[in-house]
Design an enzyme around this catalytic site. Structure first.
Site, short mmCIF file in Angstrom:
data_model
loop_
_atom_site.label_atom_id
_atom_site.label_comp_id
_atom_site.label_asym_id
_atom_site.label_seq_id
_atom_site.Cartn_x
_atom_site.Cartn_y
_atom_site.Cartn_z
N ASN A 9 0.86 -1.18 0.00
CA ASN A 9 0.00 0.00 0.00
C ASN A 9 0.90 1.24 0.00
O ASN A 9 1.49 1.58 1.02
CB ASN A 9 -0.90 -0.03 1.26
N TRP A 10 0.97 1.89 -1.15
CA TRP A 10 1.90 3.02 -1.28
C TRP A 10 1.36 4.31 -0.67
O TRP A 10 2.08 5.30 -0.59
CB TRP A 10 2.25 3.24 -2.76
N LYS A 11 0.09 4.30 -0.33
CA LYS A 11 -0.54 5.50 0.27
C LYS A 11 -0.30 6.73 -0.61
O LYS A 11 -0.22 6.60 -1.83
CB LYS A 11 -0.05 5.69 1.71
N HIS A 94 -9.65 1.00 4.70
CA HIS A 94 -8.37 1.21 5.38
C HIS A 94 -8.60 2.17 6.55
O HIS A 94 -9.41 3.08 6.46
CB HIS A 94 -7.33 1.76 4.41
N GLU A 96 -7.09 4.63 7.57
CA GLU A 96 -6.92 6.06 7.25
C GLU A 96 -8.17 6.61 6.57
O GLU A 96 -8.46 7.81 6.66
CB GLU A 96 -5.64 6.25 6.43
N GLU A 166 -5.43 -4.77 10.62
CA GLU A 166 -4.41 -3.74 10.81
C GLU A 166 -4.73 -2.93 12.06
O GLU A 166 -5.52 -1.98 12.00
CB GLU A 166 -4.38 -2.82 9.59
N GLY A 172 2.43 2.41 10.74
CA GLY A 172 3.38 3.50 10.58
C GLY A 172 4.06 3.93 11.87
O GLY A 172 4.70 4.97 11.92
N SER A 211 3.39 -1.97 10.51
CA SER A 211 4.83 -2.02 10.80
C SER A 211 5.46 -3.38 10.49
O SER A 211 6.37 -3.82 11.19
CB SER A 211 5.10 -1.61 12.25
N GLY A 232 2.87 -1.07 4.34
CA GLY A 232 2.87 0.35 4.00
C GLY A 232 4.29 0.84 3.76
O GLY A 232 4.83 0.73 2.67
N GLY A 233 4.92 1.37 4.81
CA GLY A 233 6.24 1.98 4.68
C GLY A 233 7.26 1.10 3.96
O GLY A 233 7.98 1.58 3.07
P1 PGA Z 1 2.80 0.34 7.69
O1 PGA Z 1 1.33 0.54 7.03
O2 PGA Z 1 3.36 -0.93 7.13
O3 PGA Z 1 3.57 1.56 7.26
O4 PGA Z 1 2.60 0.27 9.16
C1 PGA Z 1 0.46 -0.55 6.82
C2 PGA Z 1 -0.83 -0.08 6.19
O5 PGA Z 1 -1.33 0.99 6.52
O6 PGA Z 1 -1.38 -0.77 5.31
#
Ligand code: PGA
Length: 249
Positions: A9-11, A94, A96, A166, A172, A211, A232-233
């Site tokens: 997930n590149w956000k 998600h 967010e 999640e 993050g 994470s 994500g990251g």
């Molecule tokens: P993260 O994000 O790996 O940076 O914690 C995961 C996500 O939001 O899908």
């Protein structure tokens, strides 16, 4: 035996050049034969990433899609449009989106239904906030998030849905859930599905996100009910993402 699934997930990150280069490097690593891999770039870069992934086993998805079919909904992107540009999958709910766009369980369920109607594999994200976690409300929160989709779409739909657990406090933050913490929630989600249909529950992929890094992926993926990860990251670095996929394969 459930085949593992890893999504990147590149956000809200990147550029056209970065999207092509990152997708190209992941395709070149040739990881798709032992694990299902999906990339979720920002909407404007879907075409670049679809082009880079063409002919590989890696699929591409949107980070969100509308519950509406079409019409006067400025800023929205439909499931049909995602299909039209070559997507096979889409994230739904998600944290967010739930947090910053006030997406309710019912809205997320409507988005999942719409994505399914257009042949996309929805990745249903569930997870509790830190406050809910500390209040001991995890089971109730994720249970309600899942129940809304079960009610709206029916249990059979889970033959075509990936669930991503999640915990919001792990996204993050560098504070990953322990394998046991994640496993416990995954087992809970699977038993909730099993109350309606044990066979479907046994085949539904439930992946963990929050994470995940190359250093902790293998121990998470070794748990009985953890079928991969939503990253994500670490999905923004080809080498990290590829090594996480390798840990799943
Ligand atoms: P993260 O994000 O790996 O940076 O914690 C995961 C996500 O939001 O899908």
């Amino acid at each position: 035996m459930r085949r593992k699934w890893v999504g990147g997930n590149w956000k809200l990150n990147g550029s056209r050049a970065m999207a092509s280069a990152l997708a190209g490097a992941i395709v070149d690593a040739d990881i798709g034969s032992t694990v299902d891999v999906a990339l979720f770039p920002p909407f404007p870069y879907l075409r670049e990433v679809c082009a880079a992934c063409a002919g590989s086993r890696i699929v591409v998805g949107g980070q969100d899609s509308s519950q509406h079919e079409a019409g006067a909904f400025t800023g929205e992107v439909s499931a049909a449009m995602l299909r039209d540009v070559g997507c096979a999958t889409v994230l739904a709910g998600h944290s967010e989106r739930r947090q910053f766009h006030q997406e309710s369980n019912e809205l997320v369920a409507a988005k999942v239904a719409q994505a399914l109607a257009h042949g996309l594999t929805p990745v249903l994200c569930v997870g509790e906030t830190l406050e809910q976690h500390e209040a001991g409300a995890t089971a109730a929160v994720v249970g309600n998030q899942l129940a809304a989709v079960m009610e709206r779409c029916g249990i059979a739909a889970f033959g075509h849905i990936v669930i991503a657990y999640e915990p919001v406090w792990a996204i993050g933050t560098g504070r990953c859930a322990t394998p046991q913490q994640a496993q416990d929630v995954h087992a809970l989600l699977r038993s909730q599905l099993a109350r309606d249909d044990a066979t479907i529950a046994g085949s539904t992929r439930i992946v963990y996100g929050g994470s995940v890094k190359p250093g902790n992926a293998a121990e998470l993926f070794a748990e009985a009910d953890i079928d991969g990860g939503l990253i994500g990251g670490a999905a923004l670095q080809a080498t990290d993402f590829v090594s996480i996929c390798a840990a799943a394969g």
